[in-house]
Design an enzyme around this catalytic site. Structure first.
Site, PDB file in Angstrom:
ATOM      1  N   GLY A  12       0.771  -1.234   0.000  1.00  0.00           N
ATOM      2  CA  GLY A  12       0.000   0.000   0.000  1.00  0.00           C
ATOM      3  C   GLY A  12       0.802   1.284   0.000  1.00  0.00           C
ATOM      4  N   ASN A  14       1.544   3.083  -2.595  1.00  0.00           N
ATOM      5  CA  ASN A  14       0.842   4.030  -3.489  1.00  0.00           C
ATOM      6  C   ASN A  14      -0.406   4.580  -2.809  1.00  0.00           C
ATOM      7  OD1 ASN A  14       2.013   4.262  -6.391  1.00  0.00           O
ATOM      8  ND2 ASN A  14       2.308   2.128  -5.843  1.00  0.00           N
ATOM      9  N   ILE A  94      -9.428  -7.343 -12.840  1.00  0.00           N
ATOM     10  CA  ILE A  94     -10.748  -6.748 -12.570  1.00  0.00           C
ATOM     11  C   ILE A  94     -11.773  -7.378 -13.500  1.00  0.00           C
ATOM     12  CG2 ILE A  94     -12.062  -4.586 -12.511  1.00  0.00           C
ATOM     13  CD1 ILE A  94      -9.771  -4.851 -10.409  1.00  0.00           C
ATOM     14  N   ASN A 108      -5.036   2.735 -13.220  1.00  0.00           N
ATOM     15  CA  ASN A 108      -4.038   1.825 -12.652  1.00  0.00           C
ATOM     16  C   ASN A 108      -2.659   2.458 -12.742  1.00  0.00           C
ATOM     17  OD1 ASN A 108      -2.959  -0.774 -11.707  1.00  0.00           O
ATOM     18  ND2 ASN A 108      -2.170  -1.000 -13.803  1.00  0.00           N
ATOM     19  N   HIS A 110       1.252   1.449 -13.222  1.00  0.00           N
ATOM     20  CA  HIS A 110       2.110   0.321 -13.610  1.00  0.00           C
ATOM     21  C   HIS A 110       3.564   0.773 -13.476  1.00  0.00           C
ATOM     22  CE1 HIS A 110       3.296  -3.389 -15.540  1.00  0.00           C
ATOM     23  NE2 HIS A 110       4.098  -2.693 -16.319  1.00  0.00           N
TER      24      HIS A 110
HETATM   25  C1  GRF Z   1       4.395  -1.445  -7.001  1.00  0.00           C
HETATM   26  O1  GRF Z   1       5.497  -1.843  -7.797  1.00  0.00           O
HETATM   27  C2  GRF Z   1       3.295  -0.914  -7.902  1.00  0.00           C
HETATM   28  O2  GRF Z   1       3.774  -0.223  -9.025  1.00  0.00           O
HETATM   29  C3  GRF Z   1       2.656  -2.151  -8.371  1.00  0.00           C
HETATM   30  O3  GRF Z   1       2.556  -2.935  -7.172  1.00  0.00           O
HETATM   31  C4  GRF Z   1       3.731  -2.681  -6.376  1.00  0.00           C
HETATM   32  C5  GRF Z   1       3.373  -2.490  -4.924  1.00  0.00           C
HETATM   33  O4  GRF Z   1       2.612  -1.332  -4.788  1.00  0.00           O
HETATM   34  N1  GRF Z   1       1.399  -1.876  -9.020  1.00  0.00           N
HETATM   35  P1  GRF Z   1       2.089  -0.821  -3.333  1.00  0.00           P
HETATM   36  O5  GRF Z   1       3.307  -0.569  -2.477  1.00  0.00           O
HETATM   37  O6  GRF Z   1       1.216  -1.912  -2.759  1.00  0.00           O
HETATM   38  O7  GRF Z   1       1.340   0.451  -3.640  1.00  0.00           O
END
Ligand code: GRF
Length: 200
Positions: A12, A14, A94, A108, A110
């Protein structure tokens, strides 16, 4: 007020960037109405709790069929009734039913410059392992609309990050997260909240 539901699968980071940007005002007039994880016990749900945002686990493991899981996910989203769904570190495919229902209202993040290192099998650390194996000098992150094909929807924003000599996949992943993912995802949500990017 833009209502946002965030779908997560793991750490989490992001999500954390989004929550901080809402609290700090970089993302205006926005409410994170809920965080939904397809895995139980992940730190992303802890982050939601720490920020006073409702967190839910809707895991395929808890249902007898994928169809039952899909129905439960649709029902949870209907309950939250978001304007925008953000996949933030979400490794779930999804269901098409949700993609059609929320057409051009799902985005999303990426961890590569799509179309490079994207599509089936390219997620998490694997993306950076492949970038290093190929020897690219620039990589980065992409925010895109979600459609029925993995990592295929209209690209909204990208940010480049340099690859440095001696980078390991872990070091490169951290740089891409810090310098690109955690920057462009909140930026895009802010632009959607301000109406600078049209959704739906
Ligand atoms: C990250 O590399 C993100 O780009 C990908 O999942 C990984 C973990 O993301 N989509 P997070 O720390 O759970 O946000």
């Amino acid at each position: 007020m833009l209502k946002v539901a965030v779908l997560v699968s793991g750490g989490g980071t992001n999500l954390e960037a989004i929550l901080k940007a809402v609290e700090g005002g970089e993302i205006p007039d926005t409410q994170i109405v809920g965080v939904i994880s397809n895995n139980e016990g992940v730190y992303a749900l802890e982050r939601a709790k720490n920020h006073g945002v409702p967190g839910f686990c809707v895991s395929p493991k808890d249902f007898d069929s994928r169809d039952d899981f899909n129905k439960a996910l649709v029902a949870k989203l209907d309950e939250l009734s978001p304007d925008l769904i953000v996949l933030a570190g979400c490794l779930l495919k999804i269901p098409d039913e949700i993609i059609h229902k929320y057409n051009r209202r799902i985005i999303n993040i990426h961890p590569a410059l799509i179309p490079a290192f994207s599509g089936k099998g390219f997620y998490g650390l694997k993306v950076h392992e492949e970038a290093l194996k190929r020897g690219v000098k620039i990589t980065g992150a992409t925010v895109h609309f979600v459609d029925e094909i993995l990592d295929n929807g209209e690209i909204i924003a990208q940010k480049a990050v340099e690859v440095r000599p001696g980078d390991t996949p872990e070091v490169l992943q951290k740089r891409v997260m810090e310098e690109a993912e955690w920057v462009i995802l909140p930026e895009v949500i802010g632009k959607i909240a301000k109406g600078d990017i049209k959704i739906g």
